[in-house]
Scaffold this active site. Structure first.
Site, PDB file in Angstrom:
ATOM      1  N   LYS A  13      27.095  47.644  89.933  1.00 28.18           N
ATOM      2  CA  LYS A  13      26.456  48.194  91.078  1.00 28.18           C
ATOM      3  C   LYS A  13      25.317  48.999  90.412  1.00 28.18           C
ATOM      4  O   LYS A  13      24.612  49.651  91.198  1.00 28.18           O
ATOM      5  CB  LYS A  13      27.263  48.816  91.992  1.00 28.18           C
ATOM      6  CG  LYS A  13      28.493  48.274  92.560  1.00 28.18           C
ATOM      7  CD  LYS A  13      28.576  49.001  92.835  1.00 28.18           C
ATOM      8  CE  LYS A  13      29.624  50.216  93.286  1.00 28.18           C
ATOM      9  NZ  LYS A  13      31.396  49.689  92.194  1.00 28.18           N
ATOM     10  N   ARG A  88      32.787  54.149 101.117  1.00 27.29           N
ATOM     11  CA  ARG A  88      34.116  53.492  99.538  1.00 27.29           C
ATOM     12  C   ARG A  88      34.970  53.247 100.572  1.00 27.29           C
ATOM     13  O   ARG A  88      36.178  52.802 100.115  1.00 27.29           O
ATOM     14  CB  ARG A  88      34.217  54.219  98.468  1.00 27.29           C
ATOM     15  CG  ARG A  88      34.411  53.892  97.670  1.00 27.29           C
ATOM     16  CD  ARG A  88      34.326  54.419  96.515  1.00 27.29           C
ATOM     17  NE  ARG A  88      35.071  54.433  94.784  1.00 27.29           N
ATOM     18  CZ  ARG A  88      33.303  54.672  93.625  1.00 27.29           C
ATOM     19  NH1 ARG A  88      32.300  54.871  94.527  1.00 27.29           N
ATOM     20  NH2 ARG A  88      33.624  54.378  92.930  1.00 27.29           N
ATOM     21  N   ARG A 122      32.216  50.094  78.264  1.00 22.47           N
ATOM     22  CA  ARG A 122      30.807  50.739  78.920  1.00 22.47           C
ATOM     23  C   ARG A 122      30.372  51.346  78.649  1.00 22.47           C
ATOM     24  O   ARG A 122      31.307  53.104  77.838  1.00 22.47           O
ATOM     25  CB  ARG A 122      31.066  50.719  80.189  1.00 22.47           C
ATOM     26  CG  ARG A 122      30.337  51.176  81.199  1.00 22.47           C
ATOM     27  CD  ARG A 122      30.291  51.178  82.579  1.00 22.47           C
ATOM     28  NE  ARG A 122      31.417  52.086  83.654  1.00 22.47           N
ATOM     29  CZ  ARG A 122      31.327  51.942  85.185  1.00 22.47           C
ATOM     30  NH1 ARG A 122      30.601  51.175  85.368  1.00 22.47           N
ATOM     31  NH2 ARG A 122      32.390  52.597  85.641  1.00 22.47           N
ATOM     32  N   ARG A 151      32.546  57.757  80.550  1.00 20.68           N
ATOM     33  CA  ARG A 151      32.977  58.233  81.084  1.00 20.68           C
ATOM     34  C   ARG A 151      34.122  58.170  80.848  1.00 20.68           C
ATOM     35  O   ARG A 151      35.209  56.915  80.377  1.00 20.68           O
ATOM     36  CB  ARG A 151      33.026  57.574  82.540  1.00 20.68           C
ATOM     37  CG  ARG A 151      31.732  58.059  82.637  1.00 20.68           C
ATOM     38  CD  ARG A 151      30.906  56.947  84.277  1.00 20.68           C
ATOM     39  NE  ARG A 151      32.402  56.410  84.745  1.00 20.68           N
ATOM     40  CZ  ARG A 151      32.205  56.029  86.385  1.00 20.68           C
ATOM     41  NH1 ARG A 151      31.388  55.292  86.468  1.00 20.68           N
ATOM     42  NH2 ARG A 151      33.100  55.894  87.676  1.00 20.68           N
ATOM     43  N   ARG A 162      42.487  52.497  89.812  1.00 25.92           N
ATOM     44  CA  ARG A 162      40.372  52.451  90.854  1.00 25.92           C
ATOM     45  C   ARG A 162      40.583  51.287  91.338  1.00 25.92           C
ATOM     46  O   ARG A 162      39.798  50.751  92.372  1.00 25.92           O
ATOM     47  CB  ARG A 162      39.426  53.104  89.274  1.00 25.92           C
ATOM     48  CG  ARG A 162      39.256  54.807  89.360  1.00 25.92           C
ATOM     49  CD  ARG A 162      38.743  54.584  88.243  1.00 25.92           C
ATOM     50  NE  ARG A 162      36.924  54.079  88.395  1.00 25.92           N
ATOM     51  CZ  ARG A 162      35.622  54.049  87.327  1.00 25.92           C
ATOM     52  NH1 ARG A 162      36.333  54.070  86.072  1.00 25.92           N
ATOM     53  NH2 ARG A 162      34.414  53.410  87.608  1.00 25.92           N
TER      54      ARG A 162
HETATM   55  P1  AMP Z   1      32.031  56.046  90.439  1.00 26.98           P
HETATM   56  O1  AMP Z   1      30.476  56.126  89.608  1.00 26.98           O
HETATM   57  O2  AMP Z   1      30.676  55.090  91.974  1.00 26.98           O
HETATM   58  O3  AMP Z   1      32.448  54.368  90.197  1.00 26.98           O
HETATM   59  O4  AMP Z   1      32.526  56.582  90.967  1.00 26.98           O
HETATM   60  C1  AMP Z   1      33.615  57.415  90.387  1.00 26.98           C
HETATM   61  C2  AMP Z   1      34.688  58.856  90.942  1.00 26.98           C
HETATM   62  O5  AMP Z   1      33.714  59.671  91.414  1.00 26.98           O
HETATM   63  C3  AMP Z   1      35.364  57.705  91.414  1.00 26.98           C
HETATM   64  O6  AMP Z   1      36.296  56.620  91.293  1.00 26.98           O
HETATM   65  C4  AMP Z   1      35.474  58.597  92.682  1.00 26.98           C
HETATM   66  O7  AMP Z   1      36.476  59.707  92.748  1.00 26.98           O
HETATM   67  C5  AMP Z   1      34.453  59.495  92.583  1.00 26.98           C
HETATM   68  N1  AMP Z   1      33.776  59.279  94.128  1.00 26.98           N
HETATM   69  C6  AMP Z   1      32.586  58.259  93.614  1.00 26.98           C
HETATM   70  N2  AMP Z   1      32.074  57.562  94.783  1.00 26.98           N
HETATM   71  C7  AMP Z   1      32.680  58.811  96.183  1.00 26.98           C
HETATM   72  C8  AMP Z   1      32.820  58.065  98.066  1.00 26.98           C
HETATM   73  N3  AMP Z   1      32.186  57.177  98.323  1.00 26.98           N
HETATM   74  N4  AMP Z   1      34.423  57.799  98.461  1.00 26.98           N
HETATM   75  C9  AMP Z   1      35.638  59.086  97.486  1.00 26.98           C
HETATM   76  N5  AMP Z   1      35.560  59.265  96.253  1.00 26.98           N
HETATM   77  C10 AMP Z   1      34.281  58.310  95.515  1.00 26.98           C
END
Ligand code: AMP
Length: 207
Positions: A13, A88, A122, A151, A162
């Site tokens: 994404k 999400r 990654r 990360r 996740r």
């Molecule tokens: P990402 O970079 O999109 O993979 O997000 C990393 C982490 O941030 C996720 O595993 C969640 O803990 C938190 N996070 C990001 N976006 C959301 C969302 N829309 N709702 C809830 N938690 C989020």
């Protein structure tokens, strides 16, 4: 173009979102990036969010909904935006529907095994670029020269959590956007440029 990108962690994404936003000149709004920036700055929001992120859990709906609502109210979002990592949960999708009309939801589909491998290899840069050890063997960014890093939540134990969260809470959104008539599936296992071309074709056909 009012876009939402759906897909499991590691589906690609972020990579595709960066390229699509460059092409169509729309802001890339990644809730993950916003939350990580807050963690880095040590804001109260960051301190709270870190507790969930470190466990691979979702940050509470009301927190992220507030963040996105505020961000979408800014001037640069008037002509379009791309939401990456939001919504999400069904609650988030319903809330979003109250303050924005989504024109396309792009669902980047990948097999679970592929996702685990992608996340494990990654490497990120603070400028937003991301790489994979299978095709990039340097430890500095090709774009800005900064040192690459993994990360914290890309470590194996967190990745499993996740993925479970994705299956339970986020995958149902595919049906939600299908019902709305704005969903398109893209095969995310293809080579990066091919995924990009498929997304562009969908967007050019529909907008
Ligand atoms: P990402 O970079 O999109 O993979 O997000 C990393 C982490 O941030 C996720 O595993 C969640 O803990 C938190 N996070 C990001 N976006 C959301 C969302 N829309 N709702 C809830 N938690 C989020």
């Amino acid at each position: 173009m009012y876009l939402v990108f759906l897909g499991a962690p590691g589906a690609g994404k972020g990579t595709q979102a960066t390229r699509i936003c460059e092409k169509y000149n729309i802001p890339h709004i990644s809730t993950g990036d916003i939350l990580r920036a807050n963690i880095k700055e040590g804001t109260p929001l960051g301190v709270e969010a870190k507790k969930f992120i470190d466990k691979g859990l979702l940050v509470p709906d009301e927190v992220v909904i507030g963040l996105v609502k505020q961000r979408l109210g800014e001037k640069d979002c008037e002509k379009g935006f791309l939401l990456d990592g939001f919504p999400r949960t069904l609650e988030q999708a319903k809330a979003l529907n109250e303050f924005a009309k989504i024109s396309n939801a792009i669902n980047i589909c990948v097999d679970e095994n592929l996702v685990v491998d992608r996340i494990a290899g990654r490497r990120m840069c603070k400028c937003g670029e991301s790489y994979h050890v299978s095709w990039y063997d340097k430890d500095t960014c090709a774009k800005c020269g900064s040192k690459l890093y993994q990360r914290d939540d890309d470590k194996e134990e967190t990745v499993k959590a996740r993925l479970e969260v994705y299956k339970k809470q986020t995958a149902p959104l595919i049906e939600y956007y299908k019902q709305m008539g704005v969903l398109s599936d893209v095969d995310g296992a293809q080579e990066m440029n091919k995924v990009f071309e498929d997304i562009v074709r969908i967007l050019d056909d529909n907008n």
